[in-house]
Scaffold this motif. Structure first.
Motif, PDB file in Angstrom:
ATOM      1  N   ALA A  39      93.266  90.041  12.003  1.00 11.37           N
ATOM      2  CA  ALA A  39      92.763  90.758  10.834  1.00 11.37           C
ATOM      3  C   ALA A  39      92.484  89.769   9.718  1.00 11.37           C
ATOM      4  N   ALA A  40      91.459  90.067   8.939  1.00 12.76           N
ATOM      5  CA  ALA A  40      91.092  89.211   7.818  1.00 12.76           C
ATOM      6  C   ALA A  40      90.860  90.072   6.587  1.00 12.76           C
ATOM      7  N   LEU A  41      91.415  89.646   5.467  1.00 14.21           N
ATOM      8  CA  LEU A  41      91.270  90.334   4.196  1.00 14.21           C
ATOM      9  C   LEU A  41      90.320  89.528   3.320  1.00 14.21           C
ATOM     10  N   PHE A  42      89.334  90.218   2.757  1.00 19.16           N
ATOM     11  CA  PHE A  42      88.326  89.572   1.916  1.00 19.16           C
ATOM     12  C   PHE A  42      88.386  90.169   0.514  1.00 19.16           C
ATOM     13  N   ASN A  43      88.135  89.320  -0.498  1.00 21.94           N
ATOM     14  CA  ASN A  43      88.212  89.801  -1.875  1.00 21.94           C
ATOM     15  C   ASN A  43      86.905  89.677  -2.643  1.00 21.94           C
ATOM     16  N   SER A  44      85.792  89.452  -1.936  1.00 23.55           N
ATOM     17  CA  SER A  44      84.493  89.442  -2.611  1.00 23.55           C
ATOM     18  C   SER A  44      83.378  89.665  -1.590  1.00 23.55           C
ATOM     19  N   GLU A  45      82.285  90.206  -2.088  1.00 27.37           N
ATOM     20  CA  GLU A  45      81.129  90.428  -1.223  1.00 27.37           C
ATOM     21  C   GLU A  45      80.561  89.100  -0.728  1.00 27.37           C
ATOM     22  N   ALA A  46      80.575  88.080  -1.582  1.00 25.74           N
ATOM     23  CA  ALA A  46      80.026  86.772  -1.211  1.00 25.74           C
ATOM     24  C   ALA A  46      80.785  86.146  -0.038  1.00 25.74           C
ATOM     25  N   ASP A  47      82.102  86.402   0.031  1.00 24.76           N
ATOM     26  CA  ASP A  47      82.917  85.806   1.092  1.00 24.76           C
ATOM     27  C   ASP A  47      83.104  86.719   2.300  1.00 24.76           C
ATOM     28  N   PHE A  48      82.648  87.971   2.202  1.00 25.29           N
ATOM     29  CA  PHE A  48      82.895  88.949   3.260  1.00 25.29           C
ATOM     30  C   PHE A  48      82.364  88.459   4.603  1.00 25.29           C
ATOM     31  N   ARG A  49      83.254  88.478   5.595  1.00 31.76           N
ATOM     32  CA  ARG A  49      83.002  88.048   6.975  1.00 31.76           C
ATOM     33  C   ARG A  49      82.777  86.536   7.090  1.00 31.76           C
ATOM     34  N   LYS A  50      83.000  85.776   6.018  1.00 24.61           N
ATOM     35  CA  LYS A  50      82.820  84.323   6.062  1.00 24.61           C
ATOM     36  C   LYS A  50      84.128  83.601   5.787  1.00 24.61           C
ATOM     37  N   THR A  51      84.669  83.807   4.593  1.00 21.38           N
ATOM     38  CA  THR A  51      85.871  83.097   4.161  1.00 21.38           C
ATOM     39  C   THR A  51      86.922  84.112   3.734  1.00 21.38           C
ATOM     40  N   PRO A  52      87.926  84.352   4.581  1.00 20.67           N
ATOM     41  CA  PRO A  52      88.939  85.350   4.217  1.00 20.67           C
ATOM     42  C   PRO A  52      89.845  84.878   3.088  1.00 20.67           C
ATOM     43  N   PHE A  53      90.252  85.828   2.273  1.00 19.19           N
ATOM     44  CA  PHE A  53      91.269  85.598   1.257  1.00 19.19           C
ATOM     45  C   PHE A  53      92.605  85.346   1.941  1.00 19.19           C
ATOM     46  N   SER A  54      92.838  86.062   3.045  1.00 24.26           N
ATOM     47  CA  SER A  54      94.031  85.898   3.855  1.00 24.26           C
ATOM     48  C   SER A  54      93.726  86.405   5.256  1.00 24.26           C
ATOM     49  N   ALA A  55      94.387  85.836   6.267  1.00 21.83           N
ATOM     50  CA  ALA A  55      94.137  86.238   7.650  1.00 21.83           C
ATOM     51  C   ALA A  55      95.452  86.306   8.414  1.00 21.83           C
ATOM     52  N   PHE A  56      95.472  87.161   9.420  1.00 24.10           N
ATOM     53  CA  PHE A  56      96.699  87.445  10.154  1.00 24.10           C
ATOM     54  C   PHE A  56      96.404  87.590  11.632  1.00 24.10           C
ATOM     55  N   ARG A  57      97.383  87.267  12.451  1.00 23.72           N
ATOM     56  CA  ARG A  57      97.296  87.475  13.902  1.00 23.72           C
ATOM     57  C   ARG A  57      98.666  87.966  14.342  1.00 23.72           C
ATOM     58  N   ILE A  58      98.687  89.125  15.025  1.00 19.58           N
ATOM     59  CA  ILE A  58      99.936  89.684  15.527  1.00 19.58           C
ATOM     60  C   ILE A  58      99.754  90.167  16.949  1.00 19.58           C
ATOM     61  N   GLU A 111      78.888  99.769  11.244  1.00 22.11           N
ATOM     62  CA  GLU A 111      77.461 100.085  11.299  1.00 22.11           C
ATOM     63  C   GLU A 111      77.054 100.174  12.765  1.00 22.11           C
ATOM     64  N   VAL A 112      76.041 100.966  13.066  1.00 24.33           N
ATOM     65  CA  VAL A 112      75.624 101.169  14.456  1.00 24.33           C
ATOM     66  C   VAL A 112      75.047  99.888  15.060  1.00 24.33           C
ATOM     67  N   ALA A 113      74.115  99.254  14.391  1.00 28.13           N
ATOM     68  CA  ALA A 113      73.461  98.086  14.977  1.00 28.13           C
ATOM     69  C   ALA A 113      73.411  96.912  13.998  1.00 28.13           C
ATOM     70  N   ALA A 114      74.399  96.832  13.118  1.00 33.28           N
ATOM     71  CA  ALA A 114      74.416  95.759  12.126  1.00 33.28           C
ATOM     72  C   ALA A 114      75.862  95.457  11.746  1.00 33.28           C
ATOM     73  N   PRO A 115      76.106  94.307  11.165  1.00 34.95           N
ATOM     74  CA  PRO A 115      77.457  93.990  10.691  1.00 34.95           C
ATOM     75  C   PRO A 115      77.879  94.933   9.569  1.00 34.95           C
ATOM     76  N   PRO A 116      79.176  95.098   9.356  1.00 34.30           N
ATOM     77  CA  PRO A 116      79.642  95.958   8.271  1.00 34.30           C
ATOM     78  C   PRO A 116      79.283  95.382   6.899  1.00 34.30           C
ATOM     79  N   GLN A 117      79.237  96.255   5.904  1.00 34.25           N
ATOM     80  CA  GLN A 117      78.905  95.854   4.540  1.00 34.25           C
ATOM     81  C   GLN A 117      80.142  95.946   3.652  1.00 34.25           C
ATOM     82  N   PHE A 118      80.317  94.972   2.773  1.00 38.98           N
ATOM     83  CA  PHE A 118      81.451  94.950   1.854  1.00 38.98           C
ATOM     84  C   PHE A 118      81.471  96.209   0.989  1.00 38.98           C
TER      85      PHE A 118
END
Length: 138
Positions: A39-58, A111-118
Motif C-alpha cells: 500500500a502507498a499513501l500519497f499527499n498530493s496530486e503531483a505525486d499521486f502514483r509516483k512518489t508515496p508520502f509513505s508505503a507499507f508491505r504486510i 477507473e475502467v480503462a485508465a489509472p485512478p485519479q487523485f
C-alpha cells in the motif's frame, strides 16, 4: 502507466504534530493468503502514483488486512494498494498494461480503462483519528 510504488517500499517517518491523527486502513477482498499486500499513501496530486508520502508491505491473509498509520498530519491523502501474490515487489500487468493482480484505491476510485485519479481517490484527514476501507478487486 500503473506505477503505484517507486523503486521499493519504505516506511517513511511521519512528522509528529499536535494535531496529528491516526489513520486505520482495512483492505478486504484478498482472494488468498499468497504473498503480501503493498500500500502507498500519497499527499498530493503531483505525486499521486509516483512518489508515496509513505508505503507499507504486510503479509496477505485469506481475510481482511489492517494497519494503522500513526501521527499523520492533517491534509488531503489518497491510497493505492495491491495484492502482490507472487511477492515480486511490483504490480504485475498484462500485455496492454492492465493490472493482472488484485488492486484497490481509496474511495473505490478505480477507473475502467485508465489509472485512478487523485481527485476521486482523495480523502481528508483532520485532527481526529480516521478509518478507511480499500476493496482489492481482481
Amino acid at each position: 502507466m500503473w506505477k503505484f510504488l517507486g523503486a521499493g517500499l519504505l516506511t517513511l517517518p511521519l512528522a509528529t504534530a499536535a494535531s496529528a491523527a491516526d489513520l486505520t486502513v482495512t483492505m478486504s477482498g484478498l482472494k488468498n493468503s499468497n504473498g503480501s499486500v503493498a500500500a502507498a499513501l500519497f499527499n498530493s496530486e503531483a505525486d499521486f502514483r509516483k512518489t508515496p508520502f509513505s508505503a507499507f508491505r504486510i503479509k496477505a491473509s485469506g481475510g481482511p488486512v489492517s494497519f494503522t498509520i500513526h501521527n499523520l498530519p492533517p491534509g488531503k491523502y489518497a491510497m493505492t494498494a495491491y495484492h502482490d501474490e507472487n511477492d515480486n515487489g511490483k504490480l504485475d500487468t498484462d500485455l496492454v498494461g492492465a493490472p493482472s493482480e488484485g488492486y484497490g484505491v481509496s474511495n473505490d476510485a478505480r477507473e475502467v480503462a485508465a489509472p485512478p485519479q487523485f481527485s476521486k481517490a482523495s480523502f481528508d484527514v483532520g485532527d481526529q483519528d480516521k478509518s478507511i476501507a480499500i476493496k482489492i478487486t481482481y
